[in-house]
Design a protein around this motif. Structure first.
Motif, PDB file in Angstrom:
ATOM      1  N   ARG A 128      20.317  -5.812 -15.347  1.00  0.00           N
ATOM      2  CA  ARG A 128      20.551  -5.635 -14.210  1.00  0.00           C
ATOM      3  C   ARG A 128      19.596  -6.479 -12.629  1.00  0.00           C
ATOM      4  O   ARG A 128      19.332  -6.392 -12.145  1.00  0.00           O
ATOM      5  CB  ARG A 128      19.902  -4.128 -13.947  1.00  0.00           C
ATOM      6  CG  ARG A 128      20.828  -3.255 -14.866  1.00  0.00           C
ATOM      7  CD  ARG A 128      19.874  -1.787 -14.922  1.00  0.00           C
ATOM      8  NE  ARG A 128      20.697  -0.917 -15.561  1.00  0.00           N
ATOM      9  CZ  ARG A 128      19.913   0.496 -16.779  1.00  0.00           C
ATOM     10  NH1 ARG A 128      18.413   0.207 -16.755  1.00  0.00           N
ATOM     11  NH2 ARG A 128      20.246   0.842 -17.208  1.00  0.00           N
ATOM     12  N   LYS A 129      18.708  -6.686 -13.500  1.00  0.00           N
ATOM     13  CA  LYS A 129      17.239  -7.492 -12.303  1.00  0.00           C
ATOM     14  C   LYS A 129      18.224  -8.924 -11.658  1.00  0.00           C
ATOM     15  O   LYS A 129      18.148  -8.951 -10.484  1.00  0.00           O
ATOM     16  CB  LYS A 129      16.237  -7.657 -13.096  1.00  0.00           C
ATOM     17  CG  LYS A 129      15.363  -8.956 -12.350  1.00  0.00           C
ATOM     18  CD  LYS A 129      14.441  -9.592 -13.725  1.00  0.00           C
ATOM     19  CE  LYS A 129      13.192 -10.392 -12.372  1.00  0.00           C
ATOM     20  NZ  LYS A 129      12.694 -10.376 -13.106  1.00  0.00           N
ATOM     21  N   GLU A 176      27.209   1.108 -14.998  1.00  0.00           N
ATOM     22  CA  GLU A 176      26.432   0.455 -14.733  1.00  0.00           C
ATOM     23  C   GLU A 176      27.579  -0.376 -13.214  1.00  0.00           C
ATOM     24  O   GLU A 176      26.660  -1.532 -12.878  1.00  0.00           O
ATOM     25  CB  GLU A 176      25.836  -0.647 -15.406  1.00  0.00           C
ATOM     26  CG  GLU A 176      25.391   0.057 -17.041  1.00  0.00           C
ATOM     27  CD  GLU A 176      24.332   0.206 -16.143  1.00  0.00           C
ATOM     28  OE1 GLU A 176      23.595   0.103 -15.059  1.00  0.00           O
ATOM     29  OE2 GLU A 176      23.362   1.020 -16.740  1.00  0.00           O
ATOM     30  N   GLY A 179      25.769  -0.959  -9.634  1.00  0.00           N
ATOM     31  CA  GLY A 179      24.845  -1.940  -9.380  1.00  0.00           C
ATOM     32  C   GLY A 179      24.613  -3.499  -9.631  1.00  0.00           C
ATOM     33  O   GLY A 179      24.443  -4.142  -9.463  1.00  0.00           O
ATOM     34  N   VAL A 181      26.852  -5.169 -12.436  1.00  0.00           N
ATOM     35  CA  VAL A 181      26.437  -5.208 -13.943  1.00  0.00           C
ATOM     36  C   VAL A 181      27.823  -4.936 -14.062  1.00  0.00           C
ATOM     37  O   VAL A 181      28.515  -3.420 -14.260  1.00  0.00           O
ATOM     38  CB  VAL A 181      25.760  -4.663 -15.130  1.00  0.00           C
ATOM     39  CG1 VAL A 181      26.096  -5.516 -15.851  1.00  0.00           C
ATOM     40  CG2 VAL A 181      24.178  -5.535 -13.711  1.00  0.00           C
TER      41      VAL A 181
END
Length: 272
Positions: A128-129, A176, A179, A181
């Motif tokens: 995610r980062k 995900e 976001g 991903v």
């Protein structure tokens, strides 16, 4: 921008080694994992020397959850990003459904599904980062199999584990992808061992049924007796017959209804 980073499981040989070589040639830093430490460290050293990248070798057994967790933690300590998580490690085992041991099914699911689940779960924060940074995306790539899509003989357990791996990727996308991903399951074709192929070829094949006679074959022979379809009052539907609404059975009139149905008019052909 820092160099892109990938973690590849099952990287000591085969598909995993080829993926690692391609990523290294494109300038990716790598975390490589496999059970055998010797071949893994040799591959990491060679890729680092040839391409000027950082290739960390982290031996791990995907059947041991402690090793899977230690692998994820080792990557987190060495790098603050993960652009690609390549889930290539796996095992295969074939056998008839009626005789396949349940303990071997458990081992297949532990290696092919549970390790991928735990590793993805542990590395999801860094994925995610990375997706929220300059690149805007992070990828999970799972090496699955067509056996998980279309069943094959002797592959009930292996195919079920690969179907679960593919489903894991699809679910990850639904949760995900907003976001950045995303996940892809690469479904390759599994090759049966030569002994299994020989066994399948040696099995007696069923005798093919005789083909139905075509119109051309029946032209010179006796006509088949036509069966008379029974009258079905329960399937009656209104139909325009001779300008009046009349009920007849569907989809084609039976012998009781046929005399009351006016044949379709055809326009006479004209010749010049």
């Amino acid at each position: 921008m820092s160099r892109r980073t990938a973690l590849v499981t099952g990287a000591s040989r085969g598909i995993g080694a080829l993926i690692a070589q391609r990523l290294a040639a494109d300038g990716w830093d790598l975390t490589l994992s496999a059970r055998s430490a010797g071949p893994l460290e040799a591959l990491g050293g060679r890729l680092s020397a040839e391409h000027g990248i950082t290739a960390r070798a982290v031996p791990a057994d995907m059947a041991a959850e402690d090793d899977v967790v230690a692998l994820a933690d080792a990557h987190g300590r060495a790098s603050d990003r993960l652009d690609a998580l390549v889930l290539n490690a796996g095992m295969g085992s074939i056998g008839p459904l009626a005789e396949f041991p349940a303990r071997r099914l458990d081992k297949l699911y532990t290696v092919n599904v549970r390790s991928a689940y735990v590793l993805t779960q542990r590395l999801l924060p860094v994925l995610r980062k990375t997706a929220g940074g300059d690149v805007g995306t992070a990828k999970v790539i799972a090496v699955s199999s067509l056996t998980g899509v279309a069943g094959e003989p002797l592959n009930s357990a292996y195919g079920a584990s690969k179907a679960a791996l593919t489903s894991l990727c699809e679910t990850l996308n639904t949760e995900e992808s907003h976001g950045g991903v995303t996940a892809t399951a690469v479904c390759v074709r599994a090759q049966l061992p030569a002994s299994a192929i020989a066994e399948r070829r040696a099995r007696p094949r069923p005798t093919p049924s005789a083909p139905r006679p075509t119109a051309a074959r029946r032209a010179g022979g006796p006509q088949r007796a036509r069966s008379v379809r029974p009258h079905r009052p329960d399937l009656l539907r209104p139909t325009r017959v001779a300008g009046r609404s009349r009920a007849r059975c569907r989809p084609d009139p039976c012998s009781a209804c046929r005399p009351h149905v006016r044949p379709r008019r055809t326009s006479p052909s004209t010749t010049r």
